[in-house]
Motif scaffolding. Structure first.
Motif, mmCIF file in Angstrom:
data_model
loop_
_atom_site.group_PDB
_atom_site.id
_atom_site.type_symbol
_atom_site.label_atom_id
_atom_site.label_comp_id
_atom_site.label_asym_id
_atom_site.label_seq_id
_atom_site.Cartn_x
_atom_site.Cartn_y
_atom_site.Cartn_z
ATOM 1 N N ALA A 177 -140.373 150.820 74.748
ATOM 2 C CA ALA A 177 -139.575 151.060 75.955
ATOM 3 C C ALA A 177 -138.218 151.656 75.599
ATOM 4 C CB ALA A 177 -139.400 149.761 76.736
ATOM 5 N N TYR A 178 -137.605 151.152 74.555
ATOM 6 C CA TYR A 178 -136.328 151.684 74.076
ATOM 7 C C TYR A 178 -136.446 153.187 73.809
ATOM 8 C CZ TYR A 178 -132.570 152.666 70.727
ATOM 9 O OH TYR A 178 -131.502 153.225 70.068
ATOM 10 N N GLU A 182 -129.513 147.197 75.876
ATOM 11 C CA GLU A 182 -130.084 145.927 76.323
ATOM 12 C C GLU A 182 -131.411 145.656 75.621
ATOM 13 O OE1 GLU A 182 -131.694 143.860 80.446
ATOM 14 O OE2 GLU A 182 -131.452 146.035 80.355
ATOM 15 N N LEU A 183 -132.266 146.668 75.561
ATOM 16 C CA LEU A 183 -133.567 146.490 74.915
ATOM 17 C C LEU A 183 -133.406 146.269 73.414
ATOM 18 C CD1 LEU A 183 -135.710 149.124 76.837
ATOM 19 C CD2 LEU A 183 -135.385 146.691 77.325
ATOM 20 N N HIS A 233 -133.643 142.468 68.887
ATOM 21 C CA HIS A 233 -133.019 141.715 67.794
ATOM 22 C C HIS A 233 -133.146 140.203 68.017
ATOM 23 C CE1 HIS A 233 -131.321 144.765 65.135
ATOM 24 N NE2 HIS A 233 -131.214 145.492 66.226
ATOM 25 N N PHE A 234 -133.071 139.776 69.256
ATOM 26 C CA PHE A 234 -133.277 138.360 69.567
ATOM 27 C C PHE A 234 -134.679 137.939 69.132
ATOM 28 C CE2 PHE A 234 -134.642 134.797 72.075
ATOM 29 C CZ PHE A 234 -133.545 133.961 72.088
ATOM 30 N N PHE A 292 -128.744 140.203 77.966
ATOM 31 C CA PHE A 292 -128.804 141.170 76.875
ATOM 32 C C PHE A 292 -128.031 142.445 77.210
ATOM 33 C CE2 PHE A 292 -132.910 138.893 76.033
ATOM 34 C CZ PHE A 292 -132.520 138.321 74.840
ATOM 35 N N LYS A 293 -127.697 142.634 78.470
ATOM 36 C CA LYS A 293 -127.031 143.868 78.891
ATOM 37 C C LYS A 293 -125.658 144.059 78.270
ATOM 38 C CE LYS A 293 -129.356 144.452 83.289
ATOM 39 N NZ LYS A 293 -129.248 144.587 84.730
ATOM 40 N N HIS A 294 -124.945 142.980 78.060
ATOM 41 C CA HIS A 294 -123.575 143.088 77.558
ATOM 42 C C HIS A 294 -123.445 142.490 76.161
ATOM 43 C CE1 HIS A 294 -122.669 144.354 81.582
ATOM 44 N NE2 HIS A 294 -123.208 143.245 82.047
ATOM 45 N N HIS A 295 -124.569 142.338 75.517
ATOM 46 C CA HIS A 295 -124.597 141.749 74.195
ATOM 47 C C HIS A 295 -124.187 142.792 73.160
ATOM 48 C CE1 HIS A 295 -125.971 138.801 71.248
ATOM 49 N NE2 HIS A 295 -126.501 139.803 70.589
#
Length: 167
Positions: free
Chosen positions: A86-87, A124-125, A130-131, A160-163
């Motif tokens: 998807a990324y 985000e992806l 990475h998570f 994850f958007k602002h990670h």
């Protein structure tokens, strides 16, 4: 025993080989093993569709039905693969590289490739990927904590958007 609309020609060929080997134990094979071998791929596509379109109620309803079908390592690899693809689809679509986007979209939900890719950002992806990498390491090192449920929760809450990744 398996209607053609539920399986591919490849699956039918594989099942034919199993049936030849089990011989007199066909009834047992059909009752005990066949359901494990023929989980419809559509279920995985639907699960991914709900995930990427952020339909959390539908996602968790289907997840509750499917989560025990495979072990945790399968799910970590499955979601890692989905995120990785998807990324790249998003990267290629935003750079108008249609051929590469199409090539990377194999096994992604049609709705993601057509429209839902706009609901996610590459960063985000990448953070979500990475998570899962860390979750995989934790699982392999004896962690029994349910990292997948935490992963889904963080994704649907937009965490994850602002990670920020440390590279």
């Amino acid at each position: 025993y398996l209607p053609l609309h539920q399986g591919s020609l490849e699956l039918i060929s594989i099942l034919n080989r199993y049936v030849q080997v089990v011989g007199a134990q066909q009834e047992l094979f059909i009752r005990e093993w066949l359901p494990q071998l023929t989980m419809p791929e559509e279920s995985l596509f639907t699960l991914s569709k709900y995930f990427f379109s952020r339909q959390k109620k539908l996602f968790f309803s289907l997840w509750n039905q499917l989560e025990d079908q495979y072990e945790r390592p399968f799910w970590i690899m499955y979601w890692s693969s989905q995120l990785w693809q998807a990324y790249h689809v998003i990267i290629f679509k935003t750079s108008h590289n249609v051929a590469s986007a199409k090539q990377m979209s194999y096994r992604l939900p049609f709705s993601f490739v057509q429209k839902d890719w706009r609901l996610a950002q590459p960063a985000e992806l990448k953070a979500a990927y990475h998570f899962l990498y860390d979750a995989d390491w934790s699982l392999k090192n004896g962690c029994s904590f349910s990292m997948l449920e935490l992963f889904f929760s963080k994704f649907f809450l937009g965490q994850f958007k602002h990670h920020q990744l440390i590279t």
